[in-house]
Design a protein around this motif. Sequence first.
Motif, PDB file in Angstrom:
ATOM      1  N   SER A  29       5.235  28.287  15.112  1.00 33.01           N
ATOM      2  CA  SER A  29       5.509  26.898  15.494  1.00 33.01           C
ATOM      3  C   SER A  29       7.015  26.698  15.604  1.00 33.01           C
ATOM      4  O   SER A  29       7.807  27.471  15.066  1.00 33.01           O
ATOM      5  CB  SER A  29       4.920  25.920  14.477  1.00 33.01           C
ATOM      6  N   ALA A  34       6.273  22.050  18.756  1.00 29.60           N
ATOM      7  CA  ALA A  34       4.961  22.573  19.133  1.00 29.60           C
ATOM      8  C   ALA A  34       4.483  23.577  18.089  1.00 29.60           C
ATOM      9  O   ALA A  34       5.279  24.156  17.351  1.00 29.60           O
ATOM     10  CB  ALA A  34       5.028  23.243  20.499  1.00 29.60           C
ATOM     11  N   SER A  35       3.175  23.785  18.063  1.00 31.19           N
ATOM     12  CA  SER A  35       2.587  24.836  17.236  1.00 31.19           C
ATOM     13  C   SER A  35       1.591  25.601  18.103  1.00 31.19           C
ATOM     14  O   SER A  35       1.168  25.127  19.158  1.00 31.19           O
ATOM     15  CB  SER A  35       1.906  24.256  15.990  1.00 31.19           C
ATOM     16  N   SER A  36       1.223  26.792  17.649  1.00 35.86           N
ATOM     17  CA  SER A  36       0.279  27.609  18.406  1.00 35.86           C
ATOM     18  C   SER A  36      -0.794  28.149  17.477  1.00 35.86           C
ATOM     19  O   SER A  36      -0.602  28.243  16.263  1.00 35.86           O
ATOM     20  CB  SER A  36       1.018  28.758  19.109  1.00 35.86           C
ATOM     21  N   GLN A  38      -4.808  30.615  17.559  1.00 42.59           N
ATOM     22  CA  GLN A  38      -5.916  31.264  18.248  1.00 42.59           C
ATOM     23  C   GLN A  38      -7.203  30.601  17.781  1.00 42.59           C
ATOM     24  O   GLN A  38      -7.410  30.401  16.581  1.00 42.59           O
ATOM     25  CB  GLN A  38      -5.959  32.755  17.913  1.00 42.59           C
ATOM     26  N   GLU A  57      -2.908  19.453  23.917  1.00 42.62           N
ATOM     27  CA  GLU A  57      -2.989  20.905  23.832  1.00 42.62           C
ATOM     28  C   GLU A  57      -3.042  21.536  25.216  1.00 42.62           C
ATOM     29  O   GLU A  57      -3.535  20.938  26.168  1.00 42.62           O
ATOM     30  CB  GLU A  57      -4.222  21.337  23.031  1.00 42.62           C
ATOM     31  N   TRP A  59      -4.548  25.198  26.578  1.00 46.63           N
ATOM     32  CA  TRP A  59      -5.367  26.345  26.181  1.00 46.63           C
ATOM     33  C   TRP A  59      -5.309  27.426  27.244  1.00 46.63           C
ATOM     34  O   TRP A  59      -5.292  27.147  28.445  1.00 46.63           O
ATOM     35  CB  TRP A  59      -6.826  25.925  26.032  1.00 46.63           C
ATOM     36  N   CYS A  86      -6.527  28.629  32.277  1.00 46.74           N
ATOM     37  CA  CYS A  86      -5.632  27.796  31.486  1.00 46.74           C
ATOM     38  C   CYS A  86      -6.009  26.349  31.740  1.00 46.74           C
ATOM     39  O   CYS A  86      -6.260  25.964  32.891  1.00 46.74           O
ATOM     40  CB  CYS A  86      -4.188  28.067  31.902  1.00 46.74           C
ATOM     41  N   PHE A 107      -6.138  31.003  23.174  1.00 49.47           N
ATOM     42  CA  PHE A 107      -4.830  30.769  22.583  1.00 49.47           C
ATOM     43  C   PHE A 107      -4.422  29.359  22.992  1.00 49.47           C
ATOM     44  O   PHE A 107      -4.608  28.973  24.151  1.00 49.47           O
ATOM     45  CB  PHE A 107      -3.809  31.788  23.106  1.00 49.47           C
ATOM     46  N   ALA A 108      -3.897  28.570  22.063  1.00 49.52           N
ATOM     47  CA  ALA A 108      -3.535  27.187  22.383  1.00 49.52           C
ATOM     48  C   ALA A 108      -2.167  26.827  21.810  1.00 49.52           C
ATOM     49  O   ALA A 108      -1.774  27.314  20.752  1.00 49.52           O
ATOM     50  CB  ALA A 108      -4.583  26.221  21.837  1.00 49.52           C
ATOM     51  N   VAL A 109      -1.493  25.947  22.532  1.00 49.90           N
ATOM     52  CA  VAL A 109      -0.241  25.350  22.078  1.00 49.90           C
ATOM     53  C   VAL A 109      -0.502  23.865  21.864  1.00 49.90           C
ATOM     54  O   VAL A 109      -1.100  23.202  22.721  1.00 49.90           O
ATOM     55  CB  VAL A 109       0.887  25.549  23.115  1.00 49.90           C
ATOM     56  N   THR A 110      -0.102  23.357  20.719  1.00 48.60           N
ATOM     57  CA  THR A 110      -0.285  21.954  20.357  1.00 48.60           C
ATOM     58  C   THR A 110       1.073  21.269  20.350  1.00 48.60           C
ATOM     59  O   THR A 110       2.023  21.764  19.744  1.00 48.60           O
ATOM     60  CB  THR A 110      -0.939  21.851  18.962  1.00 48.60           C
TER      61      THR A 110
END
Length: 128
Positions: A29, A34-36, A38, A57, A59, A86, A107-110
């Motif tokens: 993160s 942002a944080s990531s 799985q 998010e 994805w 994506c 895989f995701a980024v928040t």
Amino acid sequence: MAADFGTLRIADAIEVTAPDGATVRPLCSLPGTASSAQFELGPQQVSKAVSHANVEEIWFIAAGAGEMWRRQYGREEVTVLEPGVCLTIPLGTAFQFRAGSGGLRAFAVTIPPWPDDPDEARSETGPW
């Protein structure tokens, strides 16, 4: 002030259960940005439908197959999930996903980072 470099191997990531029931491995993160993570569902598993109070998010499907349902402001759609897809989950979007016979890994980024708040994921009514 510069942020520290973040490095984490997926094998070293802790495994937790997301509010929607998916298996999650929080990854790197950037504080305040942002944080990531799985996300995984086993074969034929279905997540609970949720929406987020404060985060959005992005994805990327890494393995497996399935479907993602999204609803926002009177419109809704189901997207086929397969490696290379994506998609975005904008703020306030109700969503639910399910895995095919081989499971599903994404895989995701928040954005902003996932908060330590039990009210972040709100229960919704989904199609499955």
